[in-house]
Enzyme design. Structure first.
Site, PDB file in Angstrom:
ATOM      1  N   LYS A  36       0.665  -1.185   0.017  1.00 18.73           N
ATOM      2  CA  LYS A  36      -0.044   0.025   0.055  1.00 18.73           C
ATOM      3  C   LYS A  36       0.729   1.189  -0.119  1.00 18.73           C
ATOM      4  O   LYS A  36       0.577   2.114  -0.751  1.00 18.73           O
ATOM      5  CB  LYS A  36      -0.798   0.017   1.102  1.00 18.73           C
ATOM      6  CG  LYS A  36      -1.975   0.995   1.028  1.00 18.73           C
ATOM      7  CD  LYS A  36      -2.925   1.007   2.457  1.00 18.73           C
ATOM      8  CE  LYS A  36      -4.138   1.845   2.393  1.00 18.73           C
ATOM      9  NZ  LYS A  36      -4.885   1.861   3.520  1.00 18.73           N
ATOM     10  N   ALA A  47       8.305  -4.045  15.122  1.00 22.23           N
ATOM     11  CA  ALA A  47       8.142  -4.772  16.296  1.00 22.23           C
ATOM     12  C   ALA A  47       9.306  -4.841  17.063  1.00 22.23           C
ATOM     13  O   ALA A  47      10.344  -4.941  16.479  1.00 22.23           O
ATOM     14  CB  ALA A  47       7.884  -6.260  15.843  1.00 22.23           C
ATOM     15  N   GLU A 114       8.931 -10.910  28.817  1.00 25.70           N
ATOM     16  CA  GLU A 114       7.922  -9.820  28.981  1.00 25.70           C
ATOM     17  C   GLU A 114       7.095 -10.169  29.732  1.00 25.70           C
ATOM     18  O   GLU A 114       6.773 -11.130  30.292  1.00 25.70           O
ATOM     19  CB  GLU A 114       7.532  -9.595  27.356  1.00 25.70           C
ATOM     20  CG  GLU A 114       8.811  -9.099  26.726  1.00 25.70           C
ATOM     21  CD  GLU A 114       8.393  -8.538  25.375  1.00 25.70           C
ATOM     22  OE1 GLU A 114       9.078  -7.653  24.959  1.00 25.70           O
ATOM     23  OE2 GLU A 114       7.523  -9.454  24.571  1.00 25.70           O
ATOM     24  N   HIS A 229      -1.552  -0.963  24.191  1.00 28.98           N
ATOM     25  CA  HIS A 229      -0.251  -1.317  24.823  1.00 28.98           C
ATOM     26  C   HIS A 229       0.087  -0.386  25.879  1.00 28.98           C
ATOM     27  O   HIS A 229      -0.119   0.699  25.741  1.00 28.98           O
ATOM     28  CB  HIS A 229       0.952  -1.311  23.657  1.00 28.98           C
ATOM     29  CG  HIS A 229       2.337  -1.773  24.186  1.00 28.98           C
ATOM     30  ND1 HIS A 229       3.008  -1.339  24.984  1.00 28.98           N
ATOM     31  CD2 HIS A 229       2.796  -2.878  23.885  1.00 28.98           C
ATOM     32  CE1 HIS A 229       4.007  -1.631  25.361  1.00 28.98           C
ATOM     33  NE2 HIS A 229       4.146  -3.023  24.569  1.00 28.98           N
ATOM     34  N   ARG A 270      -1.014  -7.381  29.201  1.00 31.22           N
ATOM     35  CA  ARG A 270      -0.924  -5.866  28.892  1.00 31.22           C
ATOM     36  C   ARG A 270      -2.038  -5.411  29.324  1.00 31.22           C
ATOM     37  O   ARG A 270      -2.113  -4.334  29.538  1.00 31.22           O
ATOM     38  CB  ARG A 270      -0.677  -5.958  27.337  1.00 31.22           C
ATOM     39  CG  ARG A 270       0.845  -6.218  27.048  1.00 31.22           C
ATOM     40  CD  ARG A 270       0.796  -6.461  25.505  1.00 31.22           C
ATOM     41  NE  ARG A 270       2.184  -6.239  25.101  1.00 31.22           N
ATOM     42  CZ  ARG A 270       2.725  -6.745  24.046  1.00 31.22           C
ATOM     43  NH1 ARG A 270       1.856  -6.704  22.737  1.00 31.22           N
ATOM     44  NH2 ARG A 270       4.116  -6.604  23.447  1.00 31.22           N
ATOM     45  N   HIS A 331      -2.262  -0.777  19.797  1.00 30.88           N
ATOM     46  CA  HIS A 331      -1.253  -1.459  19.249  1.00 30.88           C
ATOM     47  C   HIS A 331      -1.419  -2.569  18.465  1.00 30.88           C
ATOM     48  O   HIS A 331      -0.783  -2.853  17.533  1.00 30.88           O
ATOM     49  CB  HIS A 331      -0.482  -1.918  20.710  1.00 30.88           C
ATOM     50  CG  HIS A 331       0.808  -2.802  20.208  1.00 30.88           C
ATOM     51  ND1 HIS A 331       1.860  -1.989  19.616  1.00 30.88           N
ATOM     52  CD2 HIS A 331       1.259  -3.942  20.692  1.00 30.88           C
ATOM     53  CE1 HIS A 331       2.897  -2.947  19.538  1.00 30.88           C
ATOM     54  NE2 HIS A 331       2.377  -4.309  19.977  1.00 30.88           N
ATOM     55  N   GLU A 355      -1.880  -9.945  11.081  1.00 30.50           N
ATOM     56  CA  GLU A 355      -2.883  -9.536  11.863  1.00 30.50           C
ATOM     57  C   GLU A 355      -4.071  -8.883  11.411  1.00 30.50           C
ATOM     58  O   GLU A 355      -5.220  -9.037  11.813  1.00 30.50           O
ATOM     59  CB  GLU A 355      -2.243  -7.983  12.248  1.00 30.50           C
ATOM     60  CG  GLU A 355      -2.877  -7.499  13.475  1.00 30.50           C
ATOM     61  CD  GLU A 355      -2.248  -6.026  13.824  1.00 30.50           C
ATOM     62  OE1 GLU A 355      -2.663  -5.354  14.727  1.00 30.50           O
ATOM     63  OE2 GLU A 355      -0.993  -5.663  13.347  1.00 30.50           O
ATOM     64  N   ARG A 366      -3.539 -10.582  23.290  1.00 30.23           N
ATOM     65  CA  ARG A 366      -2.157 -11.172  23.014  1.00 30.23           C
ATOM     66  C   ARG A 366      -1.047 -11.305  23.951  1.00 30.23           C
ATOM     67  O   ARG A 366      -1.044  -9.938  24.519  1.00 30.23           O
ATOM     68  CB  ARG A 366      -1.727 -10.568  21.700  1.00 30.23           C
ATOM     69  CG  ARG A 366      -0.394 -11.118  21.189  1.00 30.23           C
ATOM     70  CD  ARG A 366       0.015 -10.508  19.678  1.00 30.23           C
ATOM     71  NE  ARG A 366       0.402  -9.094  19.886  1.00 30.23           N
ATOM     72  CZ  ARG A 366       1.375  -8.595  19.955  1.00 30.23           C
ATOM     73  NH1 ARG A 366       2.449  -9.371  20.638  1.00 30.23           N
ATOM     74  NH2 ARG A 366       1.665  -7.243  19.937  1.00 30.23           N
TER      75      ARG A 366
END
Length: 406
Positions: A36, A47, A114, A229, A270, A331, A355, A366
């Site tokens: 695009k 990321a 994380e 996020h 998150r 996010h 996605e 997620r």
């Protein structure tokens, strides 16, 4: 009048899922890829944290539970199992392609942790893992003789033939209308962040594939499952929000309120951390909270988070000396076009990956660093399914159509 183009497979999107689909198709496949914007403007480049991997068989149950718990147990269990079981092969292939994951002094892969992970299982390259992987995949795909990449070319609709997908309608940079006829079509156009005022995504991600799918009565799944996020760098400047990787908190960075007090366990999922931040902002009447790297060594900051360090310096913050203001931002999109375990949609010969798709891996929320892994695993499965159907010749009744169009 529309210009007709013929190929075997057309892929809308040039992030990791689109690129990895192309890379896993047979070398002689005639592939047309649409971008695009330019190749740099894809969210895969952004990321930071890394990509998960099953470290050993003893980690399977914990990895599975961490993913399910983060997703509020709304995950599709089969998809989670496929992703985890496939992860080591994906990492090994990326290493073969030259991806430079950080290593320990003995040469073994270095793992970070994380939020919501019960142990370190994330491979990474500094704080630009997405750029490292995407760039390597671009190099490989560009070397394929059957691949053509068209930048600044926008998918506007799909072609249909007797309730099956026969390709894509697109607009070229000069405004020309293109009818791209293909035996198989893959949508890999990313998420919906461009629809939000504050997002870590590129503005060009506006859910184009979902709009087209809805128009053709192709099943969607959980379009309301949007992840915020917890930590983007607070700024009054307009435009895309700069992400502060969750791995910063995994390495010991802590969240503080205006009084300098911790108010949440930074390693919760998150959505829970985001909720706590928003509640603290409301209670204190502030526009942001603070993220402190005081307990993170200078060596980790300079080697693991060099680009975050440099960006914050540009904004006037030295994370080795002072906390930075952070705020939640849109996010990731856990919903999307419903697909099966082979990434095929409810329309024959139409696939969705990355996605854009919803294969159920992420559930309602997620788990950190599962996105790159999920994208690669199910892109590979899409390519395998396309290849297997053609090889087995189970669609001989369509051979005349294929001869005419491709």
């Amino acid at each position: 009048m529309a210009k007709n183009i013929y190929c075997d497979v057309v892929i809308a999107g040039c992030g990791v899922s689109g690129l990895y689909t192309a890379l896993n198709l047979p070398p002689k496949t005639k592939i047309l890829m649409l971008c695009k914007e330019d190749l740099e403007s894809c969210d895969s480049m952004l990321a930071q944290g890394g990509i998960c991997v099953l470290r050993d068989e003893q980690d399977y149950e914990a990895f599975f539970e961490d993913t399910m718990k983060a997703g509020h147990y709304e995950n599709r269990r089969e998809s989670v199992d496929i992703m985890i079981r496939s992860s080591r092969d994906i990492i090994n292939h990326l290493l073969e392609l030259g991806v430079r994951f950080d290593r320990n002094p003995d040469g073994s892969l270095q793992y970070t942790r994380e939020g919501a992970h019960s142990r370190p299982r994330i491979c990474f390259h500094e704080d630009i893992t997405g750029r490292e992987i995407t760039t390597r995949l671009q190099e490989q795909v560009r070397s394929l003789p059957g691949v053509t990449i068209m930048e600044h070319t926008v998918m506007t609709d799909i072609l249909t033939v007797k309730n099956r997908c026969g390709g894509i309608i697109a607009t070229a940079p000069d405004g020309a209308i293109l009818h791209i006829h293909a035996h198989d079509t893959v949508m890999a156009t990313g998420g919906i962040g461009g629809l939000y005022e504050h997002s870590t995504n590129y503005p060009c991600l506006t859910g184009d594939a979902l709009e087209i799918a809805e128009k053709h009565h192709i099943e969607l799944e959980h379009p309301d499952y949007v992840q915020i996020h917890p930590t983007s760098l607070y700024s009054e400047k307009p435009g895309r929000s700069f992400l502060i990787s969750e791995s910063a908190r995994g390495e010991g960075a802590v969240l503080l309120n205006q009084k300098g007090e911790r108010f949440v366990n930074e390693l919760l999922p998150r959505d829970m951390v985001t909720r706590a931040i928003l509640q603290e902002m409301k209670k204190e009447g502030t526009t942001h909270v603070w993220l402190s790297f005081a307990t993170v060594s200078r060596d980790i900051i300079q080697n693991h988070f060099p680009h975050i360090y440099e960006k914050c310096l540009e904004e006037g913050y030295d994370i080795t000396r002072q906390p930075i203001p952070v705020i939640p931002a849109q996010h990731y999109f856990m919903g999307g076009i419903h697909v099966d375990s082979n990434s095929e949609t409810t329309m024959d010969h139409l696939y969705a990956v990355g996605e854009t798709s919803c294969n159920g891996v992420h559930g309602k929320n997620r788990l950190a660093s599962n996105s790159l892994l999920e994208s690669l695993v199910f892109a590979k499965r899409a390519a395998a399914h396309i290849t297997d159907r053609k090889r087995k010749g189970i669609e001989n009744h369509e051979s005349s159509y294929h001869a005419a169009c491709c």
